[in-house]
Enzyme design. Structure first.
Site: not given
Ligand code: IPE
Ligand code: IPE
Ligand code: MG
Length: 251
Positions: A21-22, A24-26, A38, A66, A70, A132, A197
């Site tokens: 996760d993260g 988008g913020r990155w 991504h 997840s 969608w 692996l 999540s």
């Molecule tokens: C969880 O991340 C799913 C994946 C990393 C693929 P999200 O960023 O979608 O999770 P929530 O919805 O914020 O909990």
């Molecule tokens: C996780 O990163 C990747 C996916 C859920 C596909 P996010 O896209 O959720 O990144 P944030 O949480 O917005 O930073």
């Molecule tokens: Mg996220």
């Protein structure tokens, strides 16, 4: 190996499950579109897969998309699907050469036919690899996983293959996803959120949970080693007392 490394290698997890996760913020911090995050995340994953293979970790399972994702804007979803497709095509040969078995868990039926074909090809190509065991969760949800297992078992009861009395935890474990790898020992979530999540709900009943603020594209070998060192320091009691474990160690 130094003494500390030998100690660490004894407590290396068999199975690591990650919520990446993260991204988008990155990207946002760099004024880049989310898809750039991504893409950087794919590069991180490539490194972590390599590190896991080198450390002889048996299984790595990552959450890439997840069943709830969608709900994101259509443009992000379609770019993510494109990225899965191109990354899969690009990476599969290297994975195969490194004896890595690649598989996917989740409800794959909904994906475009060309992606499904690519997934099936990659799965087939690497199915005999003994290194692996690398699993990517896409359109995955822990509740979906358990629901699907319920349905399969219900059919087996309906068709007389099993009786209700035969349903036990072991049977459910062997019916949900990841039944042929050990249960995750270490769960890692990057990006600072402390939630599951809807990831592997059944499978993480006794997993050690590690959360870090590090954003996934920044998650490097040092960050991973920090998680492994933290894991090595856990006492996994599985309901027992600390004293019981010490006695068993000295017996
Ligand atoms: C969880 O991340 C799913 C994946 C990393 C693929 P999200 O960023 O979608 O999770 P929530 O919805 O914020 O909990
Ligand atoms: C996780 O990163 C990747 C996916 C859920 C596909 P996010 O896209 O959720 O990144 P944030 O949480 O917005 O930073
Ligand atoms: Mg996220």
């Amino acid at each position: 190996m130094t003494h500390a490394e030998i100690e660490l290698s004894k407590t290396i997890p068999h199975h690591v499950a990650i919520i990446m996760d993260g991204n988008g913020r990155w990207a946002k911090r760099r004024n880049l579109p989310r898809i750039a995050g991504h893409k950087a995340g794919v590069a991180t994953l490539r490194n972590i897969v390599k590190v896991c293979a080198t450390k002889k970790i048996e299984a790595l399972t990552v959450y890439a998309f997840s069943s709830e994702n969608w709900k994101r804007p259509g443009s992000e979803v379609s770019r993510l699907l494109e990225l899965f497709m191109t990354s899969l095509k690009k990476e599969v040969d290297a994975l195969h050469k490194n004896n890595i078995r690649l598989r996917f868990i989740g409800d794959l039926k909904v994906f475009p036919a060309n992606l499904q074909t690519q997934i099936a090809k990659a799965t087939k190509k690497t199915e005999r690899n003994t290194g692996l065991q690398f699993t990517v969760a896409i359109n995955y949800g822990g509740r979906w996983d358990i629901t699907s297992a319920f349905k399969r078992l219900a059919v087996e009861i309906e068709t007389g293959k099993i009786t209700v009395d035969e349903i036990n935890e072991a049977l459910i474990t062997s019916t949900v996803s990841l039944s042929d790898v050990p249960e995750p020992d270490l769960f890692i979530r990057t990006g600072g959120e402390m939630r599951i999540s809807n990831y592997l709900l059944w499978q993480i009943a006794y997993t050690e949970l590690y959360f870090t603020d590090c954003l996934w594209p920044d998650f490097n070998m040092e960050e991973f080693n920090a998680a492994l060192t933290w894991y090595a320091g856990r006492e996994r009691r599985f309901g027992r007392t600390s004293e019981q474990l010490k006695q068993a160690r000295h017996a």
